[in-house]
Design a protein around this motif. Structure first.
Motif, mmCIF file in Angstrom:
data_model
loop_
_atom_site.group_PDB
_atom_site.id
_atom_site.type_symbol
_atom_site.label_atom_id
_atom_site.label_comp_id
_atom_site.label_asym_id
_atom_site.label_seq_id
_atom_site.Cartn_x
_atom_site.Cartn_y
_atom_site.Cartn_z
ATOM 1 N N MET A 1 0.697 -1.165 -0.179
ATOM 2 C CA MET A 1 0.137 0.030 -0.041
ATOM 3 C C MET A 1 0.935 1.384 0.112
ATOM 4 S SD MET A 1 -2.596 1.070 2.868
ATOM 5 C CE MET A 1 -3.764 2.571 2.548
ATOM 6 N N ALA A 2 0.791 2.019 -0.727
ATOM 7 C CA ALA A 2 1.494 3.328 -1.131
ATOM 8 C C ALA A 2 0.928 4.213 -0.028
ATOM 9 C CB ALA A 2 1.443 3.700 -2.441
ATOM 10 N N LEU A 3 2.000 5.028 0.392
ATOM 11 C CA LEU A 3 1.527 6.206 1.142
ATOM 12 C C LEU A 3 1.380 7.436 0.359
ATOM 13 C CD1 LEU A 3 4.252 5.763 4.141
ATOM 14 C CD2 LEU A 3 1.781 5.143 4.223
ATOM 15 N N THR A 4 0.509 8.400 0.826
ATOM 16 C CA THR A 4 0.215 9.566 0.194
ATOM 17 C C THR A 4 1.233 10.490 0.820
ATOM 18 O OG1 THR A 4 -1.276 10.405 2.189
ATOM 19 C CG2 THR A 4 -2.479 9.194 0.295
ATOM 20 N N GLU A 5 1.534 11.640 0.154
ATOM 21 C CA GLU A 5 2.446 12.577 0.475
ATOM 22 C C GLU A 5 2.128 13.426 2.038
ATOM 23 O OE1 GLU A 5 5.141 13.721 -0.783
ATOM 24 O OE2 GLU A 5 4.959 11.917 -2.359
ATOM 25 N N ALA A 6 0.901 13.270 2.299
ATOM 26 C CA ALA A 6 0.504 13.825 3.723
ATOM 27 C C ALA A 6 0.832 12.476 4.901
ATOM 28 C CB ALA A 6 -1.055 14.022 3.646
ATOM 29 N N GLN A 7 0.517 11.188 4.202
ATOM 30 C CA GLN A 7 1.048 10.509 5.156
ATOM 31 C C GLN A 7 2.435 10.250 5.635
ATOM 32 O OE1 GLN A 7 -0.964 7.121 3.310
ATOM 33 N NE2 GLN A 7 -2.547 6.709 4.966
ATOM 34 N N LYS A 8 3.271 10.651 4.274
ATOM 35 C CA LYS A 8 4.764 10.461 4.671
ATOM 36 C C LYS A 8 5.313 11.758 5.499
ATOM 37 C CE LYS A 8 5.666 8.249 -0.131
ATOM 38 N NZ LYS A 8 6.053 8.650 -1.421
ATOM 39 N N ARG A 9 4.622 12.666 5.366
ATOM 40 C CA ARG A 9 5.099 13.932 6.168
ATOM 41 C C ARG A 9 4.588 13.626 7.554
ATOM 42 N NH1 ARG A 9 2.817 16.753 1.868
ATOM 43 N NH2 ARG A 9 0.846 17.393 2.905
ATOM 44 N N ALA A 10 3.353 13.185 7.831
ATOM 45 C CA ALA A 10 3.023 12.742 9.135
ATOM 46 C C ALA A 10 3.860 11.602 9.885
ATOM 47 C CB ALA A 10 1.555 12.090 9.047
ATOM 48 N N LYS A 11 4.319 10.537 9.058
ATOM 49 C CA LYS A 11 5.320 9.732 9.459
ATOM 50 C C LYS A 11 6.333 10.439 9.911
ATOM 51 C CE LYS A 11 7.370 5.375 8.673
ATOM 52 N NZ LYS A 11 7.422 4.292 7.207
ATOM 53 N N ALA A 12 7.015 11.199 9.129
ATOM 54 C CA ALA A 12 8.141 11.859 9.481
ATOM 55 C C ALA A 12 8.223 12.642 10.391
ATOM 56 C CB ALA A 12 8.877 12.730 8.002
ATOM 57 N N LYS A 13 7.202 13.442 10.654
ATOM 58 C CA LYS A 13 6.927 14.303 11.768
ATOM 59 C C LYS A 13 6.987 13.602 12.948
ATOM 60 C CE LYS A 13 3.889 17.665 13.657
ATOM 61 N NZ LYS A 13 2.571 18.287 13.736
ATOM 62 N N TYR A 14 6.251 12.536 13.018
ATOM 63 C CA TYR A 14 6.176 11.609 14.214
ATOM 64 C C TYR A 14 7.528 10.854 14.542
ATOM 65 C CZ TYR A 14 5.212 7.780 17.347
ATOM 66 O OH TYR A 14 5.161 6.632 18.408
ATOM 67 N N GLN A 15 8.349 10.579 13.548
ATOM 68 C CA GLN A 15 9.380 9.751 13.843
ATOM 69 C C GLN A 15 10.553 10.974 14.414
ATOM 70 O OE1 GLN A 15 10.390 8.106 9.891
ATOM 71 N NE2 GLN A 15 9.601 6.056 10.854
ATOM 72 N N LYS A 16 10.647 12.073 13.945
ATOM 73 C CA LYS A 16 11.431 13.295 14.669
ATOM 74 C C LYS A 16 11.194 13.472 15.938
ATOM 75 C CE LYS A 16 12.877 17.850 13.295
ATOM 76 N NZ LYS A 16 12.974 19.014 12.477
ATOM 77 N N LYS A 17 9.896 13.584 16.097
ATOM 78 C CA LYS A 17 9.352 13.900 17.645
ATOM 79 C C LYS A 17 9.559 12.949 18.306
ATOM 80 C CE LYS A 17 5.202 15.611 19.770
ATOM 81 N NZ LYS A 17 3.705 15.776 19.939
ATOM 82 N N ASN A 18 9.471 11.742 18.101
ATOM 83 C CA ASN A 18 9.594 10.431 18.912
ATOM 84 C C ASN A 18 10.740 9.711 18.705
ATOM 85 O OD1 ASN A 18 7.061 10.747 20.600
ATOM 86 N ND2 ASN A 18 6.335 10.836 18.307
ATOM 87 N N ARG A 19 12.047 10.281 18.483
ATOM 88 C CA ARG A 19 13.093 9.377 18.268
ATOM 89 C C ARG A 19 13.507 8.424 19.290
ATOM 90 N NH1 ARG A 19 16.218 11.457 13.846
ATOM 91 N NH2 ARG A 19 15.640 13.589 13.540
ATOM 92 N N GLU A 20 13.489 8.800 20.602
ATOM 93 C CA GLU A 20 13.958 7.800 21.588
ATOM 94 C C GLU A 20 12.867 6.501 21.428
ATOM 95 O OE1 GLU A 20 14.494 9.249 25.535
ATOM 96 O OE2 GLU A 20 15.646 10.873 24.423
ATOM 97 N N LYS A 21 11.660 6.871 21.516
ATOM 98 C CA LYS A 21 10.584 6.013 21.296
ATOM 99 C C LYS A 21 10.980 4.958 20.254
ATOM 100 C CE LYS A 21 5.657 5.439 21.896
ATOM 101 N NZ LYS A 21 4.417 6.230 21.821
ATOM 102 N N GLN A 22 10.976 5.387 19.072
ATOM 103 C CA GLN A 22 11.435 4.862 17.918
ATOM 104 C C GLN A 22 12.462 4.051 17.706
ATOM 105 O OE1 GLN A 22 8.134 5.150 16.095
ATOM 106 N NE2 GLN A 22 9.932 4.541 14.593
ATOM 107 N N ALA A 23 13.675 4.386 18.564
ATOM 108 C CA ALA A 23 14.868 3.773 18.646
ATOM 109 C C ALA A 23 14.630 2.597 19.605
ATOM 110 C CB ALA A 23 16.060 4.482 19.251
ATOM 111 N N ARG A 24 14.023 2.746 20.762
ATOM 112 C CA ARG A 24 13.686 1.541 21.630
ATOM 113 C C ARG A 24 12.781 0.515 20.941
ATOM 114 N NH1 ARG A 24 14.161 1.364 27.209
ATOM 115 N NH2 ARG A 24 12.476 -0.053 28.199
ATOM 116 N N TYR A 25 11.886 1.005 20.061
ATOM 117 C CA TYR A 25 10.837 -0.109 19.467
ATOM 118 C C TYR A 25 11.790 -0.661 18.464
ATOM 119 C CZ TYR A 25 7.734 -1.821 16.104
ATOM 120 O OH TYR A 25 7.043 -2.627 15.464
#
Length: 63
Positions: free
Chosen positions: A1-25
């Motif tokens: 399933m391809a992501l829309t541009e809005a979904q890509k931006r939202a994903k990037a924003k989440y990852q930037k805001k939650n780096r520690e959480k992402q690294a731990r996951y």
């Protein structure tokens, strides 16, 4: 399933805001995968000992 541009931006924003959480996951996922799919008996025994040691440290920190 391809992501829309809005979904890509939202994903990037989440990852930037939650780096520690992402690294731990990511670390947790890799550890679980190693245990389930790759570890041999010797490695599992070593991991069990490391877990026991870590639990002791955490227990002491709670006191």
């Amino acid at each position: 399933m391809a992501l829309t541009e809005a979904q890509k931006r939202a994903k990037a924003k989440y990852q930037k805001k939650n780096r520690e959480k992402q690294a731990r996951y990511t670390l947790k996922s890799k550890a679980k995968s190693f245990i389930k799919n790759e570890a041999n008996d010797k490695e599992l025994k070593e991991l069990i000992e490391l877990i026991k040691e870590r639990k002791l440290v955490l227990k002491k920190e709670e006191e």
